[in-house]
Write an enzyme that holds these catalytic residues in place. Structure first.
Site, PDB file in Angstrom:
ATOM      1  N   ARG A  71       0.878  -1.258  -0.028  1.00 21.22           N
ATOM      2  CA  ARG A  71      -0.009   0.029  -0.016  1.00 21.22           C
ATOM      3  C   ARG A  71       1.008   1.238  -0.045  1.00 21.22           C
ATOM      4  O   ARG A  71       2.132   1.162   0.247  1.00 21.22           O
ATOM      5  CB  ARG A  71      -0.994  -0.041   1.130  1.00 21.22           C
ATOM      6  CG  ARG A  71      -0.594  -0.821   2.387  1.00 21.22           C
ATOM      7  CD  ARG A  71       0.385  -0.155   3.245  1.00 21.22           C
ATOM      8  NE  ARG A  71       0.116   1.404   3.466  1.00 21.22           N
ATOM      9  CZ  ARG A  71       0.990   2.230   3.701  1.00 21.22           C
ATOM     10  NH1 ARG A  71       2.282   1.681   3.848  1.00 21.22           N
ATOM     11  NH2 ARG A  71       0.920   3.395   3.956  1.00 21.22           N
ATOM     12  N   GLY A  72       0.343   2.312   0.017  1.00 27.82           N
ATOM     13  CA  GLY A  72       0.943   3.490  -0.293  1.00 27.82           C
ATOM     14  C   GLY A  72       1.360   3.951  -1.739  1.00 27.82           C
ATOM     15  O   GLY A  72       1.484   3.192  -2.485  1.00 27.82           O
ATOM     16  N   ALA A  73       0.899   5.195  -2.029  1.00 30.28           N
ATOM     17  CA  ALA A  73       0.826   5.757  -3.468  1.00 30.28           C
ATOM     18  C   ALA A  73       1.796   5.271  -4.249  1.00 30.28           C
ATOM     19  O   ALA A  73       1.627   4.414  -5.481  1.00 30.28           O
ATOM     20  CB  ALA A  73       0.399   6.952  -3.596  1.00 30.28           C
ATOM     21  N   ARG A 102      -7.546   0.105  -6.815  1.00 29.01           N
ATOM     22  CA  ARG A 102      -7.849   1.434  -5.990  1.00 29.01           C
ATOM     23  C   ARG A 102      -7.865   2.395  -6.758  1.00 29.01           C
ATOM     24  O   ARG A 102      -6.686   3.047  -7.366  1.00 29.01           O
ATOM     25  CB  ARG A 102      -6.478   1.298  -4.853  1.00 29.01           C
ATOM     26  CG  ARG A 102      -6.382  -0.065  -4.103  1.00 29.01           C
ATOM     27  CD  ARG A 102      -5.357   0.101  -2.865  1.00 29.01           C
ATOM     28  NE  ARG A 102      -6.044   1.002  -1.671  1.00 29.01           N
ATOM     29  CZ  ARG A 102      -5.728   1.455  -0.545  1.00 29.01           C
ATOM     30  NH1 ARG A 102      -4.190   1.151  -0.507  1.00 29.01           N
ATOM     31  NH2 ARG A 102      -6.211   2.204   0.312  1.00 29.01           N
ATOM     32  N   GLN A 113      -2.005   2.153   9.907  1.00 29.01           N
ATOM     33  CA  GLN A 113      -0.730   2.252   9.274  1.00 29.01           C
ATOM     34  C   GLN A 113       0.537   2.843  10.177  1.00 29.01           C
ATOM     35  O   GLN A 113       1.486   2.647  10.282  1.00 29.01           O
ATOM     36  CB  GLN A 113      -0.821   3.102   7.942  1.00 29.01           C
ATOM     37  CG  GLN A 113      -1.692   2.208   6.937  1.00 29.01           C
ATOM     38  CD  GLN A 113      -2.997   2.442   6.850  1.00 29.01           C
ATOM     39  OE1 GLN A 113      -3.614   2.791   7.861  1.00 29.01           O
ATOM     40  NE2 GLN A 113      -3.481   2.434   5.737  1.00 29.01           N
ATOM     41  N   ASP A 123      -1.953  11.096  -1.874  1.00 26.63           N
ATOM     42  CA  ASP A 123      -2.335   9.961  -2.549  1.00 26.63           C
ATOM     43  C   ASP A 123      -2.643  10.568  -4.027  1.00 26.63           C
ATOM     44  O   ASP A 123      -2.476  10.030  -5.194  1.00 26.63           O
ATOM     45  CB  ASP A 123      -3.455   9.241  -2.328  1.00 26.63           C
ATOM     46  CG  ASP A 123      -3.112   8.095  -1.158  1.00 26.63           C
ATOM     47  OD1 ASP A 123      -2.907   8.511  -0.021  1.00 26.63           O
ATOM     48  OD2 ASP A 123      -2.942   6.996  -1.504  1.00 26.63           O
ATOM     49  N   ASN A 125      -5.383  12.466   1.214  1.00 31.09           N
ATOM     50  CA  ASN A 125      -4.296  11.476   1.665  1.00 31.09           C
ATOM     51  C   ASN A 125      -5.372  10.606   2.826  1.00 31.09           C
ATOM     52  O   ASN A 125      -6.222  10.747   3.037  1.00 31.09           O
ATOM     53  CB  ASN A 125      -3.332  12.521   2.672  1.00 31.09           C
ATOM     54  CG  ASN A 125      -2.100  11.437   2.911  1.00 31.09           C
ATOM     55  OD1 ASN A 125      -1.527  10.587   2.188  1.00 31.09           O
ATOM     56  ND2 ASN A 125      -1.807  11.544   4.367  1.00 31.09           N
ATOM     57  N   LYS A 126      -4.511   9.849   3.511  1.00 23.73           N
ATOM     58  CA  LYS A 126      -5.105   8.842   4.456  1.00 23.73           C
ATOM     59  C   LYS A 126      -6.289   9.654   5.189  1.00 23.73           C
ATOM     60  O   LYS A 126      -5.978  10.712   5.771  1.00 23.73           O
ATOM     61  CB  LYS A 126      -4.193   8.352   5.541  1.00 23.73           C
ATOM     62  CG  LYS A 126      -4.551   7.205   6.428  1.00 23.73           C
ATOM     63  CD  LYS A 126      -5.718   6.312   5.842  1.00 23.73           C
ATOM     64  CE  LYS A 126      -4.924   5.342   4.491  1.00 23.73           C
ATOM     65  NZ  LYS A 126      -6.113   4.679   3.827  1.00 23.73           N
TER      66      LYS A 126
HETATM   67  O1  MRU Z   1      -4.405   3.353   2.321  1.00 31.95           O
HETATM   68  P1  MRU Z   1      -2.845   3.573   2.300  1.00 31.95           P
HETATM   69  O2  MRU Z   1      -2.292   2.733   3.306  1.00 31.95           O
HETATM   70  O3  MRU Z   1      -2.700   2.877   0.978  1.00 31.95           O
HETATM   71  O4  MRU Z   1      -2.863   5.018   2.382  1.00 31.95           O
HETATM   72  C1  MRU Z   1      -1.537   5.454   2.304  1.00 31.95           C
HETATM   73  C2  MRU Z   1      -1.386   6.909   2.326  1.00 31.95           C
HETATM   74  O5  MRU Z   1      -2.513   7.753   2.611  1.00 31.95           O
HETATM   75  C3  MRU Z   1      -0.175   7.547   2.156  1.00 31.95           C
HETATM   76  O6  MRU Z   1      -0.051   8.776   3.125  1.00 31.95           O
HETATM   77  C4  MRU Z   1       0.265   8.017   0.944  1.00 31.95           C
HETATM   78  O7  MRU Z   1      -0.244   7.051  -0.134  1.00 31.95           O
HETATM   79  C5  MRU Z   1       1.388   8.498   0.521  1.00 31.95           C
HETATM   80  S1  MRU Z   1       2.546   7.212   0.520  1.00 31.95           S
HETATM   81  C6  MRU Z   1       4.179   7.951   0.268  1.00 31.95           C
END
Ligand code: MRU
Length: 349
Positions: free
Chosen positions: A45-47, A88, A197, A238, A248-249
C-alpha cells in the site's frame, strides 16, 4: 533498506504489510492477477508503491502471456491494465504508472517491436520507475529536511515511509533526511484508524532506523499541539489536484485544521507522480470506500454491535489553504498552488 517490493526471477516479492509489525513475512506474486489482489488487500500500500507494483504486474502479464504475436497480445495487454487500474481509485500514482507503460506499449507497437522486445522493455520501464521512486524520495527528503525544526516533535499521519514507496519514503523520507542533517527530531505517529498504518508500520520502520517515535491515538493530536509538543506536521499524499487540494489517508484533514489553529506548519511530501493537474480540485478526487469489516473488526474480533451503520472512506481531502508547502523532488512549492504547480510542471516537466 526495507524490501517493500523486490523483483526476482520468479516474480515480485512483497513484504506482507498486513502482518507487520508482529511478523515479517513475504508474498510472491507470479502473475498480474496476484499483484492486483495484493494491492486490493493492502499487502502492499502507499501511493508510490502501488504505482510501481502495478508496473511490475503488467510486466508479469507480458512475460507470462500465451500469445505468440504482438497482435494477439494487444487485447490481453488492455485487459491486464484494466484489472490493475481497478484495484484502488484514489492514489493517482497507480494510473500514472499504468499510463506510462501504455504510452511505451503504443510506441513499441507502432515501431514494429517483437513480443520479446516488448516484454523486455516493459520490465525495464518498471525497473526504471522503481529506481526513480527511490531517487525522488531522497531528493524530496533533502528539500524537506531543511524545513523541519532543529529539534522537537514532528507529527505524521498514516505511513508515508519506505513501506509506502520503493524505499526511503516521502514524509518519512523528509524526517529521515532531517535526522541525517543532525536534527533532533522526535516523531509522533498517529495510529491511523482503522487500518493502523501509523501504529503498525510507521512505528516499525522508524524504530528499525533508531528514530525516536511515540505512537498516539488519532484523537490525541490536538492536546499535544496545545501542549507545545508538535513543531511541524509532515504527511504524504495520494493525489494532489491542480489547485493544491490534497487527498491523503482519512484523518489528515483533521490534523491540517488542528495545525492551522495552533500555528504549526503543515507540510505535504510527494513525488511529482502524485500531482494530478488534470483534476481541478479536491472535489473531483475519487475517494475509495473500504470494507466495513476494517472498522467493525480488529484482528478478527468484532468491536461493534451487529448491524450498526458503518462508513469507511479510506481518504479525505485537505483543502490547499491548510498546506504550508508541498515538498517534491522538483522543489518546494508554496501557495498559490494553481500557479506554482503549473509553473513547476512547465519548467521541469
Ligand atoms: O491506504 P493506504 O495505506 O495505501 O494509504 C496510504 C497513504 O495515505 C499515504 O499517506 C500516501 O499513499 C502517501 S505514501 C508515500
Amino acid at each position: 533498506m526495507i524490501p517493500t517490493l523486490t523483483w526476482t526471477p520468479e516474480g515480485v516479492r512483497f513484504l506482507d504489510q498486513t502482518r507487520l509489525p508482529l511478523e515479517e513475512s513475504y508474498v510472491l506474486a507470479t502473475n498480474y492477477e496476484q499483484v492486483a489482489e495484493i494491492i486490493v488487500t493492502m499487502v502492499v500500500r502507499g501511493a508510490p508503491a502501488i504505482g510501481v507494483s502495478a508496473a511490475y504486474g503488467i510486466a508479469l502479464g507480458a512475460l507470462h502471456t500465451e500469445a505468440k504475436t504482438v497482435q494477439e497480445f494487444a487485447p490481453e495487454f488492455e485487459q491486464i491494465c484494466k484489472r490493475l487500474a481497478g484495484t484502488r481509485p484514489t492514489a493517482v500514482n497507480l494510473f500514472w504508472a499504468i499510463d506510462r507503460i501504455k504510452v511505451l506499449f503504443a510506441k513499441l507497437l507502432s515501431s514494429g517491436a517483437t513480443l520479446a522486445q516488448i516484454q523486455e522493455r516493459i520490465l525495464a520501464e518498471a525497473h526504471a520507475m522503481y529506481d526513480e521512486d527511490i531517487a525522488a524520495c531522497k531528493t524530496m527528503g533533502a528539500f524537506g529536511g531543511a524545513l523541519l525544526p532543529e529539534d522537537g516533535g514532528v507529527l505524521t499521519h498514516c505511513n508515508a515511509g519506505a513501506l509506502a514507496t520503493c524505499g526511503y519514503g516521502t514524509a518519512l523520507g523528509v524526517i529521515r533526511a532531517a535526522v541525517e542533517q543532525g536534527k533532533q527530531i522526535h516523531v509522533y505517529a498517529d495510529e491511523t484508524r482503522p487500518f493502523l498504518q501509523g501504529a503498525r508500520l510507521t512505528a516499525w520502520e522508524l524504530m528499525a532506523d533508531g528514530i525516536p517515535t511515540t505512537v498516539i491515538c488519532d484523537n490525541m493530536a490536538a492536546s499535544l499541539m496545545r501542549a507545545g509538543k508538535i513543531k511541524a506536521v509532515v504527511v504524504g499524499a495520494d493525489r494532489i489536484a491542480a489547485n493544491g487540494d490534497t487527498a491523503n489517508k482519512i484523518g489528515t484533514y483533521n490534523v491540517a485544521i488542528l495545525a492551522k489553529e495552533h500555528g504549526i506548519p503543515f507540510y505535504v511530501a510527494a513525488p511529482w507522480s502524485t500531482i494530478d493537474l488534470a483534476t481541478p480540485n479536491g472535489d473531483a478526487i475519487p475517494i475509495e470506500e473500504r470494507p466495513q469489516a476494517e472498522v467493525t473488526h480488529h484482528a478478527g474480533k468484532q468491536l461493534t454491535p451487529n448491524g450498526v451503520g458503518v462508513c469507511n472512506p479510506a481518504f479525505d481531502v485537505t483543502p490547499a489553504k491548510y498546506v504550508t508547502a508541498i515538498i517534491t523532488e522538483r522543489g518546494v512549492l508554496r501557495a498559490p498552488y494553481t500557479a506554482s504547480l503549473r509553473e513547476m510542471e512547465t519548467v521541469a516537466g
